[in-house]
Design an enzyme around this catalytic site. Sequence first.
Site, PDB file in Angstrom:
ATOM      1  N   HIS A  16       0.845  -1.206   0.000  1.00  0.00           N
ATOM      2  CA  HIS A  16       0.000   0.000   0.000  1.00  0.00           C
ATOM      3  C   HIS A  16       0.879   1.255   0.000  1.00  0.00           C
ATOM      4  CE1 HIS A  16      -3.163  -2.577   2.287  1.00  0.00           C
ATOM      5  NE2 HIS A  16      -3.586  -2.441   1.034  1.00  0.00           N
ATOM      6  N   LYS A  40     -17.202  -5.994   9.032  1.00  0.00           N
ATOM      7  CA  LYS A  40     -16.058  -6.883   8.874  1.00  0.00           C
ATOM      8  C   LYS A  40     -15.329  -6.949  10.216  1.00  0.00           C
ATOM      9  CE  LYS A  40     -12.587  -7.020   5.379  1.00  0.00           C
ATOM     10  NZ  LYS A  40     -11.961  -6.277   4.291  1.00  0.00           N
ATOM     11  N   ARG A  91      -1.807  -7.132  -8.050  1.00  0.00           N
ATOM     12  CA  ARG A  91      -0.676  -7.983  -7.674  1.00  0.00           C
ATOM     13  C   ARG A  91      -0.591  -9.196  -8.591  1.00  0.00           C
ATOM     14  NH1 ARG A  91      -2.974  -8.516  -1.800  1.00  0.00           N
ATOM     15  NH2 ARG A  91      -4.699  -8.805  -3.219  1.00  0.00           N
ATOM     16  N   SER A 129      -3.310  -7.781   3.066  1.00  0.00           N
ATOM     17  CA  SER A 129      -3.660  -7.497   4.467  1.00  0.00           C
ATOM     18  C   SER A 129      -4.212  -8.756   5.128  1.00  0.00           C
ATOM     19  CB  SER A 129      -4.689  -6.375   4.539  1.00  0.00           C
ATOM     20  OG  SER A 129      -4.118  -5.165   4.127  1.00  0.00           O
TER      21      SER A 129
HETATM   22  O1  PNS Z   1      -8.535  -3.045   0.552  1.00  0.00           O
HETATM   23  P1  PNS Z   1      -9.732  -3.707  -0.055  1.00  0.00           P
HETATM   24  O2  PNS Z   1     -10.522  -4.392   1.017  1.00  0.00           O
HETATM   25  O3  PNS Z   1      -9.369  -4.603  -1.201  1.00  0.00           O
HETATM   26  O4  PNS Z   1     -10.628  -2.510  -0.644  1.00  0.00           O
HETATM   27  C1  PNS Z   1     -11.847  -2.780  -1.285  1.00  0.00           C
HETATM   28  C2  PNS Z   1     -12.687  -1.495  -1.472  1.00  0.00           C
HETATM   29  C3  PNS Z   1     -12.856  -0.770  -0.159  1.00  0.00           C
HETATM   30  C4  PNS Z   1     -12.025  -0.592  -2.465  1.00  0.00           C
HETATM   31  C5  PNS Z   1     -14.061  -1.950  -2.035  1.00  0.00           C
HETATM   32  O5  PNS Z   1     -14.549  -3.008  -1.272  1.00  0.00           O
HETATM   33  C6  PNS Z   1     -15.104  -0.841  -2.039  1.00  0.00           C
HETATM   34  O6  PNS Z   1     -15.013   0.112  -2.777  1.00  0.00           O
HETATM   35  N1  PNS Z   1     -16.131  -0.999  -1.172  1.00  0.00           N
HETATM   36  C7  PNS Z   1     -17.217  -0.083  -1.045  1.00  0.00           C
HETATM   37  C8  PNS Z   1     -18.494  -0.637  -1.679  1.00  0.00           C
HETATM   38  C9  PNS Z   1     -18.477  -0.419  -3.183  1.00  0.00           C
HETATM   39  O7  PNS Z   1     -18.531   0.681  -3.661  1.00  0.00           O
HETATM   40  N2  PNS Z   1     -18.338  -1.526  -3.960  1.00  0.00           N
HETATM   41  C10 PNS Z   1     -18.182  -1.462  -5.403  1.00  0.00           C
HETATM   42  C11 PNS Z   1     -19.465  -1.607  -6.148  1.00  0.00           C
HETATM   43  S1  PNS Z   1     -19.860  -3.298  -6.388  1.00  0.00           S
END
Ligand code: PNS
Length: 160
Positions: A16, A40, A91, A129
């Site tokens: 990150h 979560k 990744r 993570s």
């Molecule tokens: O670090 P992560 O957990 O991979 O991040 C994922 C994140 C936070 C970018 C993603 O889950 C997100 O944007 N969540 C908010 C809900 C949303 O907008 N989802 C996309 C539409 S399906």
Amino acid sequence: MKIIYPGSFDPLTLGHIDLIKRLAKMYDEVIVAVLINDNKNSLFTLEEREEIIKEEIEAENLTNVSIKSFDGLLVNFAKKEDVKLIARGLRQVTDYEYEKNIAMFNAELYEGLETIFLLSNPKYSFISSSGVREVIRFKGDVSTFVSSNVKKKIEENFYK
Ligand code: PNS
């Protein structure tokens, strides 16, 4: 140009940090958007995750990076911030398959929204993570996955 770098950052990894530093060089302003994932089982609270990122940004002297939190849909946060650029790291190919779908959902929900993908640094391409959380669960050595500051926080909180 402003870009949003969203994530859970639980915890913030070296991958990150590498991405934030690269984005800070490429864009005028980077907003690190921390997901408020109440449902979560977070290792660190939202406040702790924000504090960790803040300390890292200050240590790296990244003056064009700010930290904000968001709940619900990312597109709603992007609309509120009036930003139409999202950055995500890739990744492995499995990341691409997952991220491509999310990017398409987001583009459908917010017309004109673009998602930019940055290939992760090969050194960090296996770090997640969730993997780090698993190592922490068994009190393993996290030195090569997170910064020394994050390691310290992990040890203070979970290795006693
Ligand atoms: O670090 P992560 O957990 O991979 O991040 C994922 C994140 C936070 C970018 C993603 O889950 C997100 O944007 N969540 C908010 C809900 C949303 O907008 N989802 C996309 C539409 S399906």
